[in-house]
Scaffold this motif. Structure first.
Motif, PDB file in Angstrom:
ATOM      1  N   ASP A  49       0.824  -1.201   0.000  1.00 14.22           N
ATOM      2  CA  ASP A  49       0.000   0.000   0.000  1.00 14.22           C
ATOM      3  C   ASP A  49       0.865   1.260   0.000  1.00 14.22           C
ATOM      4  N   PHE A  50       2.062   1.149   0.567  1.00 14.35           N
ATOM      5  CA  PHE A  50       2.940   2.307   0.713  1.00 14.35           C
ATOM      6  C   PHE A  50       4.393   1.848   0.653  1.00 14.35           C
ATOM      7  N   ILE A  51       5.251   2.645   0.035  1.00 15.11           N
ATOM      8  CA  ILE A  51       6.675   2.338  -0.003  1.00 15.11           C
ATOM      9  C   ILE A  51       7.431   3.531   0.580  1.00 15.11           C
ATOM     10  N   GLU A  52       8.158   3.263   1.659  1.00 17.22           N
ATOM     11  CA  GLU A  52       8.980   4.288   2.300  1.00 17.22           C
ATOM     12  C   GLU A  52      10.414   4.122   1.799  1.00 17.22           C
ATOM     13  N   THR A  53      11.069   5.234   1.488  1.00 13.21           N
ATOM     14  CA  THR A  53      12.462   5.171   1.058  1.00 13.21           C
ATOM     15  C   THR A  53      13.343   5.936   2.033  1.00 13.21           C
ATOM     16  N   ILE A  54      14.551   5.438   2.221  1.00 22.97           N
ATOM     17  CA  ILE A  54      15.547   6.098   3.059  1.00 22.97           C
ATOM     18  C   ILE A  54      16.805   6.224   2.220  1.00 22.97           C
ATOM     19  N   VAL A  55      17.201   7.460   1.919  1.00 21.65           N
ATOM     20  CA  VAL A  55      18.391   7.709   1.107  1.00 21.65           C
ATOM     21  C   VAL A  55      19.612   7.691   2.017  1.00 21.65           C
ATOM     22  N   VAL A  56      20.674   7.034   1.541  1.00 21.21           N
ATOM     23  CA  VAL A  56      21.943   6.976   2.271  1.00 21.21           C
ATOM     24  C   VAL A  56      23.061   7.424   1.326  1.00 21.21           C
ATOM     25  N   SER A  57      24.269   7.513   1.855  1.00 20.08           N
ATOM     26  CA  SER A  57      25.372   8.060   1.051  1.00 20.08           C
ATOM     27  C   SER A  57      26.109   7.025   0.199  1.00 20.08           C
ATOM     28  N   SER A  58      25.931   5.731   0.483  1.00 20.38           N
ATOM     29  CA  SER A  58      26.654   4.717  -0.292  1.00 20.38           C
ATOM     30  C   SER A  58      25.905   3.389  -0.280  1.00 20.38           C
ATOM     31  N   GLU A  59      26.316   2.500  -1.187  1.00 22.47           N
ATOM     32  CA  GLU A  59      25.727   1.155  -1.234  1.00 22.47           C
ATOM     33  C   GLU A  59      26.065   0.373   0.033  1.00 22.47           C
ATOM     34  N   LYS A  60      27.254   0.581   0.544  1.00 19.19           N
ATOM     35  CA  LYS A  60      27.665  -0.111   1.769  1.00 19.19           C
ATOM     36  C   LYS A  60      26.771   0.296   2.940  1.00 19.19           C
ATOM     37  N   GLU A  61      26.490   1.577   3.045  1.00 15.47           N
ATOM     38  CA  GLU A  61      25.600   2.056   4.106  1.00 15.47           C
ATOM     39  C   GLU A  61      24.194   1.477   3.920  1.00 15.47           C
ATOM     40  N   ALA A  62      23.739   1.367   2.667  1.00 21.22           N
ATOM     41  CA  ALA A  62      22.426   0.773   2.383  1.00 21.22           C
ATOM     42  C   ALA A  62      22.376  -0.683   2.831  1.00 21.22           C
ATOM     43  N   LEU A  63      23.454  -1.418   2.590  1.00 19.21           N
ATOM     44  CA  LEU A  63      23.523  -2.821   2.995  1.00 19.21           C
ATOM     45  C   LEU A  63      23.412  -2.966   4.511  1.00 19.21           C
ATOM     46  N   LEU A  64      24.141  -2.126   5.235  1.00 16.18           N
ATOM     47  CA  LEU A  64      24.091  -2.181   6.708  1.00 16.18           C
ATOM     48  C   LEU A  64      22.715  -1.791   7.237  1.00 16.18           C
ATOM     49  N   LEU A  65      22.133  -0.745   6.658  1.00 17.69           N
ATOM     50  CA  LEU A  65      20.805  -0.308   7.096  1.00 17.69           C
ATOM     51  C   LEU A  65      19.754  -1.370   6.785  1.00 17.69           C
ATOM     52  N   GLU A  66      19.832  -1.968   5.601  1.00 21.46           N
ATOM     53  CA  GLU A  66      18.887  -3.028   5.233  1.00 21.46           C
ATOM     54  C   GLU A  66      18.951  -4.166   6.254  1.00 21.46           C
ATOM     55  N   ASN A  67      20.148  -4.581   6.601  1.00 19.47           N
ATOM     56  CA  ASN A  67      20.334  -5.661   7.569  1.00 19.47           C
ATOM     57  C   ASN A  67      19.692  -5.311   8.915  1.00 19.47           C
ATOM     58  N   ASN A  68      19.924  -4.103   9.384  1.00 21.98           N
ATOM     59  CA  ASN A  68      19.346  -3.674  10.667  1.00 21.98           C
ATOM     60  C   ASN A  68      17.825  -3.602  10.608  1.00 21.98           C
ATOM     61  N   LEU A  69      17.277  -3.101   9.493  1.00 17.04           N
ATOM     62  CA  LEU A  69      15.820  -2.975   9.370  1.00 17.04           C
ATOM     63  C   LEU A  69      15.148  -4.340   9.257  1.00 17.04           C
ATOM     64  N   ILE A  70      15.808  -5.295   8.610  1.00 16.85           N
ATOM     65  CA  ILE A  70      15.250  -6.652   8.529  1.00 16.85           C
ATOM     66  C   ILE A  70      15.181  -7.267   9.928  1.00 16.85           C
ATOM     67  N   LYS A  71      16.233  -7.081  10.699  1.00 17.87           N
ATOM     68  CA  LYS A  71      16.232  -7.605  12.069  1.00 17.87           C
ATOM     69  C   LYS A  71      15.175  -6.918  12.934  1.00 17.87           C
ATOM     70  N   GLN A  72      14.987  -5.642  12.716  1.00 17.75           N
ATOM     71  CA  GLN A  72      14.020  -4.873  13.508  1.00 17.75           C
ATOM     72  C   GLN A  72      12.565  -5.225  13.152  1.00 17.75           C
ATOM     73  N   HIS A  73      12.252  -5.277  11.866  1.00 19.52           N
ATOM     74  CA  HIS A  73      10.856  -5.446  11.436  1.00 19.52           C
ATOM     75  C   HIS A  73      10.459  -6.894  11.166  1.00 19.52           C
ATOM     76  N   LYS A  74      11.439  -7.772  10.909  1.00 19.80           N
ATOM     77  CA  LYS A  74      11.168  -9.175  10.588  1.00 19.80           C
ATOM     78  C   LYS A  74      10.065  -9.306   9.533  1.00 19.80           C
ATOM     79  N   PRO A  75      10.311  -8.742   8.324  1.00 16.72           N
ATOM     80  CA  PRO A  75       9.265  -8.758   7.281  1.00 16.72           C
ATOM     81  C   PRO A  75       8.914 -10.172   6.814  1.00 16.72           C
ATOM     82  N   ARG A  76       7.679 -10.322   6.361  1.00 14.72           N
ATOM     83  CA  ARG A  76       7.187 -11.616   5.905  1.00 14.72           C
ATOM     84  C   ARG A  76       7.901 -12.080   4.633  1.00 14.72           C
ATOM     85  N   TYR A  77       8.180 -11.158   3.746  1.00 16.56           N
ATOM     86  CA  TYR A  77       8.788 -11.499   2.456  1.00 16.56           C
ATOM     87  C   TYR A  77      10.258 -11.151   2.444  1.00 16.56           C
TER      88      TYR A  77
END
Length: 90
Positions: free
Chosen positions: A62-90
């Motif tokens: 229904d909604f897509i939230e985006t978070i801009v970061v300064s590098s791909e490496k930072e995106a990888l680390l943030l993605e990992n933390n958000l997956i652990k935090q939210h435990k998404p179904r997919y």
């Protein structure tokens, strides 16, 4: 109501993380991208992403939230933390 793919034109082209949410705000999927607009757009082009879960996921978004970061490496680390935090179904 399903997500309107026309909104993707407004997404940033920088690296970052995207969170796909259902109508109640529950995070269904967390992903990272070198170019947020280009990556998220691929979900809404039929046959573009061959994973079997994608049609089921896109149907529930229904909604897509985006978070801009300064590098791909930072995106990888943030993605990992958000997956652990939210435990998404997919």
């Amino acid at each position: 109501m399903p997500y309107d793919p026309l909104k993707i034109k407004l997404f940033p082209t920088q690296p970052g993380v995207y969170l796909m949410k259902d109508p109640t705000g529950i995070v269904l999927y967390v992903g990272k991208a070198k170019n947020l607009r280009q990556r998220v757009k691929q979900y809404f082009v039929p046959g573009r992403d061959g994973r079997l879960m994608i049609p089921f996921l896109v149907e529930k978004v229904d909604f897509i939230e985006t978070i801009v970061v300064s590098s791909e490496k930072e995106a990888l680390l943030l993605e990992n933390n958000l997956i652990k935090q939210h435990k998404p179904r997919y």
